[in-house]
Motif scaffolding. Structure first.
Motif, PDB file in Angstrom:
ATOM      1  N   GLU A 150       0.831  -1.203   0.000  1.00  0.00           N
ATOM      2  CA  GLU A 150       0.000   0.000   0.000  1.00  0.00           C
ATOM      3  C   GLU A 150       0.866   1.255   0.000  1.00  0.00           C
ATOM      4  N   THR A 154       0.913   3.686  -3.284  1.00  0.00           N
ATOM      5  CA  THR A 154       0.350   5.018  -3.033  1.00  0.00           C
ATOM      6  C   THR A 154       1.366   6.104  -3.359  1.00  0.00           C
ATOM      7  N   VAL A 237     -15.700   5.523  -3.685  1.00  0.00           N
ATOM      8  CA  VAL A 237     -14.976   4.593  -2.813  1.00  0.00           C
ATOM      9  C   VAL A 237     -16.003   3.739  -2.085  1.00  0.00           C
ATOM     10  N   ARG A 239     -17.495   0.820   0.559  1.00  0.00           N
ATOM     11  CA  ARG A 239     -17.285   0.559   1.985  1.00  0.00           C
ATOM     12  C   ARG A 239     -16.660  -0.816   2.200  1.00  0.00           C
ATOM     13  N   PRO A 240     -15.489  -0.887   2.832  1.00  0.00           N
ATOM     14  CA  PRO A 240     -14.808  -2.165   3.037  1.00  0.00           C
ATOM     15  C   PRO A 240     -15.621  -3.181   3.836  1.00  0.00           C
ATOM     16  N   LEU A 366     -15.271   9.152   4.065  1.00  0.00           N
ATOM     17  CA  LEU A 366     -13.850   8.827   4.143  1.00  0.00           C
ATOM     18  C   LEU A 366     -13.492   8.320   5.536  1.00  0.00           C
ATOM     19  N   VAL A 369     -14.845   4.796   5.786  1.00  0.00           N
ATOM     20  CA  VAL A 369     -14.032   3.852   5.004  1.00  0.00           C
ATOM     21  C   VAL A 369     -12.723   3.564   5.724  1.00  0.00           C
ATOM     22  N   ARG A 370     -12.064   4.592   6.219  1.00  0.00           N
ATOM     23  CA  ARG A 370     -10.777   4.394   6.899  1.00  0.00           C
ATOM     24  C   ARG A 370     -10.949   3.534   8.163  1.00  0.00           C
ATOM     25  N   ALA A 373     -11.668  -0.056   7.025  1.00  0.00           N
ATOM     26  CA  ALA A 373     -10.536  -0.660   6.316  1.00  0.00           C
ATOM     27  C   ALA A 373      -9.508  -1.262   7.266  1.00  0.00           C
ATOM     28  N   GLU A 380      -8.336  -0.921   1.969  1.00  0.00           N
ATOM     29  CA  GLU A 380      -8.678   0.170   1.043  1.00  0.00           C
ATOM     30  C   GLU A 380      -8.245  -0.160  -0.388  1.00  0.00           C
ATOM     31  N   ASN A 383     -10.734   0.082  -4.265  1.00  0.00           N
ATOM     32  CA  ASN A 383     -10.979   1.261  -5.106  1.00  0.00           C
ATOM     33  C   ASN A 383      -9.705   1.985  -5.519  1.00  0.00           C
ATOM     34  N   GLN A 388      -6.606   6.869  -2.000  1.00  0.00           N
ATOM     35  CA  GLN A 388      -5.185   7.186  -1.811  1.00  0.00           C
ATOM     36  C   GLN A 388      -4.765   8.436  -2.591  1.00  0.00           C
TER      37      GLN A 388
END
Length: 485
Positions: A150, A154, A237, A239-240, A366, A369-370, A373, A380, A383, A388
């Motif tokens: 990651e 990124t 994005v 949702r995990p 966000l 999601v974070r 994740a 993450e 997507n 990122q």
């Protein structure tokens, strides 16, 4: 990645084996001259041909700038066979980055042909794609391939995008003009160009995201809409945690097969174990780089991205358990068929990245999601390169008004597959709630490419665009047979 650039945010899943539809999404419509307007023979699926017209019109590259240059957008029109055609049906490809003309060359070609019984069918190439390509290709990067973790990916993508954005801007491209609102305005300009009072919309995945913007900005010029694999305006994005729910559904399917259950007692635990080990200690993996043998270091994040592509459709989902079983044994050679030419996968195209940056993500989503994740199987990665890339280019995010949901009173046909791991059903339900006059079609055991998955979808689309009533419908396909080797 649909004849959508389905895994537009997951670079590894651009490989033809993981997502064979992506190649079709970007394929040329094969006209004799891509710059020539007028009649030609369109080459469709499996060698079939039909008469078609190629057309072009001009729009400002950035309508917010009075000095903006004009760009030329292109489409292919399949003339109606009806005695009294209805409003033109405009196809909105997914991605962002998929081509309408490319989608018409693939298995969706028979649907394009069938819809001619209702109206002209327009395969439209959105700005920056296909016949509407307006962003110059950059030379292949000479930078070393990043480590596929990651952090490595990124860092690479953020710096590469900033360099590319500067290069394109110096070349005279108004990169800030490549966003979904501008593209929605292009659709209304296309309507005027066609001489139509109203149009119908037919779209998938990101195409539904674009359709929502058309409805918000030009809804009085839209008649009816048929959409699949829905993506809301604050769903760039995903949702995990909802992907975890989907993976538990897949694990339950594995549990119905005693042999599969014996080999994979817990799919999610197997995936987590592989990701954690490879992220901590990336494995040297043989790949193709610029057409020649090469090597990259594959981390767990890279494998998560690949999984994000495989879960899109049942025929690739079926390979997921066998892939992870091999990786758990240290066999990274099994990745080679999925990776294609890694150098190509690392190159930026401009349009997909700009569109996603502009659609962005709300701060509330966000944060959600974070948080999800941290413990989700795919983190993450689903997507990538969003979120990122968020903030890598200032001033392009369209803001909260763009992402706000709306009430939609247009007649709508909404189609979904129960095994769509890219736009999972819980996310699609949130989008569907905006439509007040809808019929829903659920295809059990279909995936993201749901339009062509079941033979009954095509006649339902024809009936809907004719204005005939279509009831909520449930169709069924066989359960995928999972491969363990």
């Amino acid at each position: 990645m649909t004849y959508t650039s389905l895994n537009r945010r997951a670079v590894l899943a651009a490989a033809a084996l993981a997502l064979p539809a992506l190649a079709l999404a970007r394929a040329s419509a094969q006209p004799a001259s891509p710059l020539q307007a007028g009649p030609f023979r369109f080459k469709g699926w499996r060698g079939e041909e039909t008469d078609a017209d190629r057309g072009f019109f001009e729009v400002p590259e950035d309508r917010r700038d009075r000095r903006s240059r004009k760009i030329r957008l292109g489409y292919v029109r399949f003339p109606s066979t009806a005695a009294k055609p209805g409003p033109p049906i405009v196809y909105l490809a997914g991605g962002p980055g998929g081509e309408g003309t490319g989608a018409a060359t693939g298995p969706r070609f028979p649907i394009f042909m069938a819809l001619r019984a209702v109206a002209d069918v327009i395969a439209f190439d959105q700005r920056g794609t296909g016949l509407s390509s307006t962003i110059p290709e950059r030379p292949a990067s000479t930078r070393p391939a990043p480590v596929f973790t990651e952090a490595g990916l990124t860092s690479y993508y953020r710096s590469e995008l900033q360099r590319a954005w500067a290069d394109w801007t110096k070349a005279g491209v108004a990169m800030a003009g490549y966003n979904t609102e501008q593209s929605a305005d292009d659709i209304d300009d296309l309507r005027r160009h066609l001489g139509a009072e109203k149009i119908d919309l037919w779209g998938t995945s990101y195409g539904s995201h674009l359709a929502l913007s058309v409805l918000k900005r030009h809804g009085d010029r839209v008649n009816r809409v048929a959409l699949s694999s829905l993506e809301g305006q604050d769903q760039t994005v995903k949702r995990p945690a909802r992907t975890d729910v989907y993976l538990r559904q897949v694990d339950a399917l594995l549990g119905a097969d005693p042999a599969a259950r014996a080999a994979v007692p817990d799919l999610l635990a197997l995936m987590r174990r592989v990701h954690a080990r490879l992220e901590a200690q990336p494995a040297l993996t043989a790949v193709t780089l610029n057409g020649k043998p090469g090597q990259i270091r594959m981390g767990g994040f890279g494998v998560q991205m690949l999984a994000g592509g495989l879960i899109a459709n049942p025929h690739t989902l079926a390979r997921l358990p066998g892939l992870y079983l091999a990786l758990d044994l240290g066999r990274t050679d099994v990745l080679a068929p999925f990776l294609g030419d890694v150098a190509n996968l690392l190159n930026l195209r401009g349009m997909p990245e700009a569109m996603d940056l502009a659609s962005g993500i709300s701060q509330r989503r966000l944060a959600l999601v974070r948080r999800e994740a941290r413990t989700a199987v795919l983190g993450e990665a689903l997507n990538f390169p969003m979120p990122q890339l968020a903030g890598a280019i200032r001033g392009v995010d369209l803001g909260e008004d763009f992402r706000t949901s709306i009430r939609i009173d247009h007649p709508a046909l909404l189609i979904a597959g129960s095994l769509d791991g890219r736009t999972v059903l819980a996310e699609q339900d949130e989008v569907a709630a905006q439509f007040q006059r809808k019929s829903r079609v659920m295809v059990e055991n279909a995936g993201h490419n749901v339009f062509e998955a079941h033979p009954e979808v095509r006649p339902l689309l024809v009936r809907f665009f004719r204005g005939e009533p279509v009831a909520d419908t449930r169709l069924t396909l066989p359960t995928p047979e999972f491969r363990l080797t």
